[in-house]
Write an enzyme that holds these catalytic residues in place. Structure first.
Site, PDB file in Angstrom:
ATOM      1  N   GLU A 161     -25.180  -6.419  52.792  1.00 45.31           N
ATOM      2  CA  GLU A 161     -24.083  -7.395  52.752  1.00 45.31           C
ATOM      3  C   GLU A 161     -24.197  -8.420  53.875  1.00 45.31           C
ATOM      4  O   GLU A 161     -23.691  -8.193  54.978  1.00 45.31           O
ATOM      5  CB  GLU A 161     -22.725  -6.666  52.856  1.00 45.31           C
ATOM      6  CG  GLU A 161     -21.540  -7.628  52.764  1.00 45.31           C
ATOM      7  CD  GLU A 161     -20.177  -6.937  52.890  1.00 45.31           C
ATOM      8  OE1 GLU A 161     -20.121  -5.754  53.287  1.00 45.31           O
ATOM      9  OE2 GLU A 161     -19.168  -7.594  52.604  1.00 45.31           O
ATOM     10  N   LYS A 188     -24.821  -7.484  48.295  1.00 42.83           N
ATOM     11  CA  LYS A 188     -23.372  -7.773  48.267  1.00 42.83           C
ATOM     12  C   LYS A 188     -23.135  -9.099  49.003  1.00 42.83           C
ATOM     13  O   LYS A 188     -22.918  -9.115  50.212  1.00 42.83           O
ATOM     14  CB  LYS A 188     -22.605  -6.621  48.945  1.00 42.83           C
ATOM     15  CG  LYS A 188     -21.100  -6.869  49.057  1.00 42.83           C
ATOM     16  CD  LYS A 188     -20.314  -5.608  49.355  1.00 42.83           C
ATOM     17  CE  LYS A 188     -18.849  -5.931  49.622  1.00 42.83           C
ATOM     18  NZ  LYS A 188     -17.970  -4.776  49.600  1.00 42.83           N
TER      19      LYS A 188
HETATM   20  O1  LIG Z   1     -13.315  -3.422  58.053  1.00 43.65           O
HETATM   21  P1  LIG Z   1     -14.545  -4.226  58.025  1.00 43.65           P
HETATM   22  O2  LIG Z   1     -15.765  -3.478  58.418  1.00 43.65           O
HETATM   23  O3  LIG Z   1     -14.380  -5.505  58.779  1.00 43.65           O
HETATM   24  O4  LIG Z   1     -14.822  -4.672  56.513  1.00 43.65           O
HETATM   25  C1  LIG Z   1     -13.814  -5.274  55.769  1.00 43.65           C
HETATM   26  C2  LIG Z   1     -14.141  -5.247  54.294  1.00 43.65           C
HETATM   27  O5  LIG Z   1     -15.117  -6.185  53.950  1.00 43.65           O
HETATM   28  C3  LIG Z   1     -15.743  -5.782  52.728  1.00 43.65           C
HETATM   29  O6  LIG Z   1     -17.115  -5.737  52.969  1.00 43.65           O
HETATM   30  C4  LIG Z   1     -15.427  -6.794  51.643  1.00 43.65           C
HETATM   31  O7  LIG Z   1     -14.025  -6.774  51.454  1.00 43.65           O
HETATM   32  P2  LIG Z   1     -13.249  -7.964  50.711  1.00 43.65           P
HETATM   33  O8  LIG Z   1     -13.637  -7.866  49.268  1.00 43.65           O
HETATM   34  O9  LIG Z   1     -11.804  -7.669  50.959  1.00 43.65           O
HETATM   35  O10 LIG Z   1     -13.711  -9.236  51.341  1.00 43.65           O
HETATM   36  C5  LIG Z   1     -15.234  -4.393  52.414  1.00 43.65           C
HETATM   37  O11 LIG Z   1     -16.250  -3.532  51.931  1.00 43.65           O
HETATM   38  C6  LIG Z   1     -14.672  -3.955  53.736  1.00 43.65           C
HETATM   39  O12 LIG Z   1     -13.674  -3.010  53.574  1.00 43.65           O
END
Ligand SMILES: O=P(O)(O)OC[C@H]1O[C@](O)(COP(=O)(O)O)[C@@H](O)[C@@H]1O
Length: 342
Positions: free
Chosen positions: A177, A222
Site C-alpha cells: 500500500e 492497495k
Molecule cells: O491506522 P493507520 O495505520 O493509520 O491506517 C489507517 C487505515 O488506512 C487504510 O490503509 C485505508 O483506510 P481507508 O479506506 O479508510 O482510507 C486502512 O487499512 C487502515 O485502517
C-alpha cells in the site's frame, strides 16, 4: 510463481468480493471513536469489531478478507469465540497489518517513512501460525510544495519491497500500500499532480519489488485513486477519476499482479463506491479491481453501533448495505439509484 501465494491472492480477488480494512491503529481508532464520543477502550474495540465480523450476510457474501490488527488477530468475541473462528466460519481470510506506523522522515518537508522491519521476520512466522493469509503495510506519501522528494519515494518503496519479500518467505501474501494521501495543501494537490506523483510512486515501488525478488503473482496492490486534494477546488466527474486512475495504473502496474484493491482515503461512502464501479466499467484492464476500504465501509455502521451491543443488528444492516454496494461496484454494476432505493 508460488502457487499457494497466488491462490490466496486470487481468493481475495474473488469476483464481487473485497477486503474489509479493520486494522485501524490505536491512534486511528481513537479518532474514529472520539467522533462519536466514545473512549478508546479494549472492550469497545472488541465489541465494535465483533459487530463487524458477526455481520453474517456481509461477511459471507461480499467480503473475501479482513485486515486485522495484532490485537484483533489474537482476540475473542465477548462470548469467548476466537475472532479467527468467526472469520473461518464465513470463509473469510484473516490478514494482518504489520507496519508499526508512519513517522517523520528526517528533513523538513513534512514527509513520512513507515517503520516496522525490525523483528518482522519472526512476527510473520507467528502471524502465519495464527492463520494470517495476507499482510498489509502502508507507506504514506505527502504532497506539498516540495514533497514528495525522490529520497522519500525511494525510501518508502525500498521498505515496501523488504516487507513484501519477508511476507512471501513466510507464505503470506503482501498487500503493498503506497498511499499518496489527499490532505496536501490545495495549491499543490491538483488532480494532475496526484496523477504524476502516483505514477512516480508506483514506478519506484515496482522497481524495488523486482529488485528484491518479489513474486508479482503472489501479491496485491492497495493504491489510492487519482483525486484532487480534499481541500482542492477541483471537482472532477466520477468518469474522470476512473479514467485517470486506470490510465496511471495501466502505465505503471505490471499485468502479472493478480489484483488491485483500493483504499478509500477519506472519500464519502458513495464516492468511493461510484469511482470503483466506474473503473470496473472500463474495458481491457489486465487486473481485477476491488475495494480494501476502511472508512467507506464502516462510517454508517460505526455511527449506528454508537458503542452499544443492542445496536448490533441495526449496525450490521448498515454494514451489509455498504458491503453489498461495493460488491456491485467491484462487478461494475452499481448505480446511485440502487444504492438509495435500498
Ligand atoms: O491506522 P493507520 O495505520 O493509520 O491506517 C489507517 C487505515 O488506512 C487504510 O490503509 C485505508 O483506510 P481507508 O479506506 O479508510 O482510507 C486502512 O487499512 C487502515 O485502517
Amino acid at each position: 510463481m508460488t502457487k499457494s501465494l497466488n491462490a490466496i491472492a486470487q481468493k481475495l480477488m474473488e469476483p464481487g468480493k473485497g477486503i474489509l480494512a479493520a486494522d485501524e491503529s490505536e491512534g486511528t481508532i481513537a479518532k474514529r471513536f472520539a467522533k462519536i464520543n466514545l473512549p478508546n477502550s479494549l472492550d469497545l474495540r472488541r465489541d465494535y469489531r465483533e459487530m463487524l465480523f458477526r455481520s453474517t450476510e456481509a461477511m459471507t457474501k461480499y467480503i473475501s478478507g479482513v485486515i486485522l490488527t495484532e490485537e484483533t488477530l489474537e482476540q475473542s468475541a465477548a462470548d469467548g469465540t476466537a475472532f479467527r473462528a468467526i472469520l473461518a466460519d464465513a470463509d473469510v481470510i484473516p490478514g494482518i497489518k504489520v507496519d508499526r506506523g508512519a513517522f517523520p522522515m528526517p528533513g523538513d518537508h513534512n514527509e513520512k517513512i513507515t517503520e516496522g522491519l525490525d523483528g518482522l521476520r519472526q512476527r510473520l512466522v507467528r502471524y502465519a501460525g495464527h492463520g494470517a493469509g495476507f499482510a498489509k503495510w502502508r507507506a504514506v506519501i505527502t504532497i506539498n510544495d516540495v514533497a514528495p522528494t525522490r529520497n522519500n519515494i525511494r525510501a518508502n518503496a525500498h521498505v515496501l519491497a523488504r516487507y513484501a519479500i519477508l511476507c512471501q518467505e513466510a507464505g503470506i501474501v503482501p498487500v503493498v500500500e503506497p498511499e499518496v494521501v489527499g490532505d496536501g495543501d490545495p495549491g499543490n494537490h491538483s488532480m494532475e499532480r496526484c496523477a504524476s506523483v502516483t505514477g512516480d510512486v508506483l514506478e519506484a515501488t515496482f522497481k524495488e519489488l523486482r529488485l528484491a525478488g518479489v513474486d508479482l503473482g503472489g501479491m496485491l496492490l492497495k493504491p489510492n485513486m487519482v483525486l484532487p486534494g480534499i481541500n482542492s477546488r477541483d471537482r472532477p466527474t466520477v468518469e474522470e477519476v476512473a479514467r485517470r486512475t486506470v490510465a496511471v495504473l495501466r502505465e505503471h502496474v505490471p499485468a502479472a499482479v493478480p489484483g488491485i484493491a483500493f483504499l478509500s482515503g477519506g472519500q464519502t461512502d458513495e464516492e468511493a463506491t461510484a469511482h470503483l464501479s466506474a473503473m470496473n466499467q472500463i474495458a481491457g484492464k489486465p487486473w481485477p479491481m476491488t475495494f480494501s476500504y476502511g472508512r467507506a465501509l464502516q462510517n454508517v455502521a460505526l455511527r449506528t453501533w454508537a458503542g452499544r451491543r443492542e445496536n448490533f443488528p441495526a449496525a450490521q444492516v448498515a454494514f451489509s448495505h455498504r458491503a453489498h454496494m461495493n460488491s456491485l461496484a467491484a462487478l461494475g454494476t452499481w448505480t446511485g439509484e440502487v444504492d438509495r432505493a435500498a
